[in-house]
Design an enzyme around this catalytic site. Sequence first.
Site, PDB file in Angstrom:
ATOM      1  N   GLU A  20       0.806  -1.227   0.000  1.00 14.12           N
ATOM      2  CA  GLU A  20       0.000   0.000   0.000  1.00 14.12           C
ATOM      3  C   GLU A  20       0.836   1.273   0.000  1.00 14.12           C
ATOM      4  O   GLU A  20       0.363   2.332  -0.376  1.00 14.12           O
ATOM      5  CB  GLU A  20      -0.957   0.017   1.195  1.00 14.12           C
ATOM      6  CG  GLU A  20      -0.288  -0.115   2.552  1.00 14.12           C
ATOM      7  CD  GLU A  20      -0.252  -1.559   3.030  1.00 14.12           C
ATOM      8  OE1 GLU A  20      -0.282  -1.773   4.244  1.00 14.12           O
ATOM      9  OE2 GLU A  20      -0.174  -2.467   2.194  1.00 14.12           O
ATOM     10  N   ASP A  36      20.390  13.933 -32.184  1.00 16.49           N
ATOM     11  CA  ASP A  36      20.871  14.513 -33.430  1.00 16.49           C
ATOM     12  C   ASP A  36      22.347  14.856 -33.260  1.00 16.49           C
ATOM     13  O   ASP A  36      22.865  14.923 -32.146  1.00 16.49           O
ATOM     14  CB  ASP A  36      20.058  15.760 -33.771  1.00 16.49           C
ATOM     15  CG  ASP A  36      20.237  16.182 -35.224  1.00 16.49           C
ATOM     16  OD1 ASP A  36      20.991  15.509 -35.945  1.00 16.49           O
ATOM     17  OD2 ASP A  36      19.637  17.193 -35.613  1.00 16.49           O
ATOM     18  N   ASP A  64      11.793  17.314 -34.421  1.00 14.40           N
ATOM     19  CA  ASP A  64      12.053  16.264 -33.432  1.00 14.40           C
ATOM     20  C   ASP A  64      10.815  15.878 -32.634  1.00 14.40           C
ATOM     21  O   ASP A  64      10.856  14.918 -31.859  1.00 14.40           O
ATOM     22  CB  ASP A  64      13.137  16.729 -32.450  1.00 14.40           C
ATOM     23  CG  ASP A  64      14.489  16.906 -33.108  1.00 14.40           C
ATOM     24  OD1 ASP A  64      14.820  16.078 -33.977  1.00 14.40           O
ATOM     25  OD2 ASP A  64      15.190  17.880 -32.795  1.00 14.40           O
ATOM     26  N   ASN A 104       3.715 -13.665   4.713  1.00 11.89           N
ATOM     27  CA  ASN A 104       2.779 -13.470   5.825  1.00 11.89           C
ATOM     28  C   ASN A 104       1.371 -13.934   5.467  1.00 11.89           C
ATOM     29  O   ASN A 104       0.672 -14.550   6.281  1.00 11.89           O
ATOM     30  CB  ASN A 104       2.736 -11.995   6.221  1.00 11.89           C
ATOM     31  CG  ASN A 104       4.002 -11.566   6.933  1.00 11.89           C
ATOM     32  OD1 ASN A 104       4.759 -12.405   7.419  1.00 11.89           O
ATOM     33  ND2 ASN A 104       4.246 -10.264   6.973  1.00 11.89           N
ATOM     34  N   ASN A 152       0.966  -3.808   9.773  1.00 14.88           N
ATOM     35  CA  ASN A 152       1.187  -3.228   8.442  1.00 14.88           C
ATOM     36  C   ASN A 152       1.603  -1.766   8.532  1.00 14.88           C
ATOM     37  O   ASN A 152       2.469  -1.305   7.782  1.00 14.88           O
ATOM     38  CB  ASN A 152      -0.087  -3.344   7.595  1.00 14.88           C
ATOM     39  CG  ASN A 152      -0.373  -4.774   7.176  1.00 14.88           C
ATOM     40  OD1 ASN A 152       0.517  -5.621   7.186  1.00 14.88           O
ATOM     41  ND2 ASN A 152      -1.624  -5.045   6.832  1.00 14.88           N
ATOM     42  N   ASP A 173       4.954  -0.276   7.116  1.00 10.63           N
ATOM     43  CA  ASP A 173       4.870   0.781   6.092  1.00 10.63           C
ATOM     44  C   ASP A 173       5.666   2.012   6.503  1.00 10.63           C
ATOM     45  O   ASP A 173       6.363   2.624   5.682  1.00 10.63           O
ATOM     46  CB  ASP A 173       3.406   1.173   5.851  1.00 10.63           C
ATOM     47  CG  ASP A 173       2.621   0.060   5.181  1.00 10.63           C
ATOM     48  OD1 ASP A 173       3.255  -0.829   4.592  1.00 10.63           O
ATOM     49  OD2 ASP A 173       1.371   0.077   5.270  1.00 10.63           O
TER      50      ASP A 173
END
Length: 890
Positions: free
Chosen positions: A297, A340, A645, A709, A734, A738
């Site tokens: 996440e 170029d 270009d 897990n 978590n 995180d």
Amino acid sequence: MASERGAATSLQVLRRLDTGPRGLTESEAAARLADAGENTAPHPHNASWPRRCARALRDPFTAVLLALGLVSALVASWGTAVVILALVAVSCGLRAAGEHRADRSLAALRELVAGTATVLRRGQEDAEPQAREVPVGELVPGDVVRLGPGDLVPADVRLLRARGLTVHQAVLTGESAPVAKAAVDVPEVSEVPEPADRGPFDEPYLCFQGSGVASGSATAVVVATGERTRFAAVQGESGGRREASAFDRSVHGISWVLIRFMLLTPPLVLMSNAALRGRGLETLPFAVAVAVGLTPEMLPVIVTTCLARGAALLARAHRVVVRRLPALHDLGAADVLCLDKTGTLTQDRPVVERALGPDGEDDPEVLRWAAVGAWWTLQLAELPAPDALDEALLAAAGPVGEEYDGVGAVPFDPERRTATAVVTGTALGTHALVTKGAAEDVLDRCDLDPAERERLLALAAREADAGLRVLAVATAERPARTRPYTAADEHGLTFRGLLTFRDALAPGAAEALRGLTDLGITVRILTGDHPATAARACRDLGLGTVEVETAADVLRRGVEEAAGAGAGAGAGAGRADARWAGAGLGGAGRAGSVSGLEGAGPEGVGPVQVPTVVARCTPEDKARIVAGLRAAGHTVGFLGDGVNDIPALRAADVGIAPRTAVDLARETADVVLAEKDLGAIGHAVTAGRRSSANIATYLRVTLSSNLGNILAMLSAGLLLPFLPMLPAQVLTQNLCFDAAQLAFAHDRPGPAALRRPTVLRPRAFLRFITGFGVLNAIADLATFGVLALALHGPDALNDEAVFHSAWFTENLLTQALVMFLLRGGTRPGPIGRAATALAAVGLLLPPSPLGAALGMTGLPPACHLLLAAVLGLYTLALRALRARHGRRQR
């Protein structure tokens, strides 16, 4: 057809525009400005903040997180919903802020290149015209402008008068050599059919917005401004939607594989618990927590933070503006850079290579005579500045010419292709003529027998075939006279020799090329120049003998391999022709296109093998070659600065333009350089690889840990009579993991990660996370076993809270080990500190008051000893598997 070209004389053009050689009055100009609008090319407006945030939701993981957050809210799991929706908001805000900063930087760069034009205006109808400087944006059709050396052509114009005028059209056609222009009148309708490949840029009486005056001067009438110019027409013709970049393809490939797992996980958890344990909807919050646990996440936040931080450092240290954040990753993944020759590897000016006598040997007298001619032509012909070749001659010869007295000059004429200066001769009562110009034209004016003339032409051709520009020099002594000299006096000359010129190398270009090669990037040169000229520049840069092919040969191979090659001609030419009919710019076939941009698109080309140099490239050739390289599996960057270009900038994974590029090219590019410097690209590539390496490490660590897990959690949910972990505990775990992973945005990967392109390959990632994820699941299941033994053995601790606490601690400790051991590199840095903090949380949170609120408790010493044994074995296995993976990578 010739009848469709509709070329008109200058007088007819003036009548159609309701103007005259004296220009417009101020009131007429103001009225036309209000009617026609400003003379500016259209560029996209900056998106609003809500629109930027909405664009961020297109990321698949961000969209899935949003959906999971809404589902959590529906099942009244408010803590989960708040955490997930906060992550979505942070990710969208960071991406929108990065794009906003890039747009502000680009706006500042745009202000640096605003210019003015010299225009003839009158205060009243009967007043004399006055030359004045006005902003380019205020020019209107019918204005009469003056052009001189160094000026940019401010609009599309029809020449009224011109003297020795040559212009650079490289931004429009890709040709580096200046093109001669003249104020010639043509009939209303040409009776002579034009060649099929002759386009509007070939017309000698027309100059186009974006061109630059190389030499000479002119007066011209403006025939088109703003969106009606050929310059602006390119935007509509090449404005199709871009294909997905390397970043989009790699991240989306990984994302959708994991999303499928995530969508399957909640139903599996619900059905298995209902079938085996009789638990139904009460396990829904746990099922949602499991799905969130599988989700990386923090990926949107980590990706955006890594790229935004890298882009900010790049802008501060090297003045490189990243307009689209994923483009920084694409630079890090690039293995081919197309560019170029002119202005990138070479400067847009020549330098003298050799001075050759008639025998082909070095002869400094040839250079001296040519410099004398250049000096006195400049002094006597009233030229505002020397042309590029004269500047090169004077720079190479040093102080010369003042030892003579100047008598007269016949300046360069594009039709006769010679220039002559007349000075006092060495003998009393004589004048010396010094003529220089194209070899064929100078030799035609010399007293030579046919065999000698052919020999000298062959000598000149040999030098030209070596990629050099050739200038011939001849002199003659004549009796002194007072009558002015003219072109008719250029006859009976004595041939002195040849001068050869090469393109001046850009400072630092050779070193930058070596640096890009060391980074594992292959450079491909796509140029409109002659193959010999391009090959010569490569040899001068120390690239040795390089393979050179024309664009036609390269694309022929690609088209043969492409399915359904070929595309219909675009409809834009008809609209452009209608706008230009009054100025004598109709067109049929290729003549009506902007350098052929409406032709077959890049999608018609299959994988192609591209040599080091591809010469004679049109704009569409460049785009199709770039598309062919991408089809062959390469991640391609393209550096360009001209209108010609733009198709290739759009076709590349990442388009790069310097600040001095035309507005439209700068707006199309993903990355803008303060200067056209290959060294800056090397810095940008390194920054991209650093950011990409951190993102890749985050994905490896997170996905392998999360997969392990989830596998363990699903198994435990079926084997245990209670949930292996409460939903709040899963989400807290978590959240801790995180938070620790934010350190990846500030990590400095090891040198090995910067030596080669960083590419996120879905299949390689799946193999990696499967191997390490299964190992992680085995460690979790081993923890279950020892906990079951401790809870139900002779000294049973029959307590769910102890089980939850022990597994919570074990999970955070294994995740800390994974962060530390799978990172790579030598110094722990921020990752080591974050892993240490995560391990401390795993040990200290369960016995704390917050742990009690989450349903956890302190662990007895026996559990700590069992966990230490499991973690010790896990560390050994993790090191062994990592070493095996490293050997396979080599």
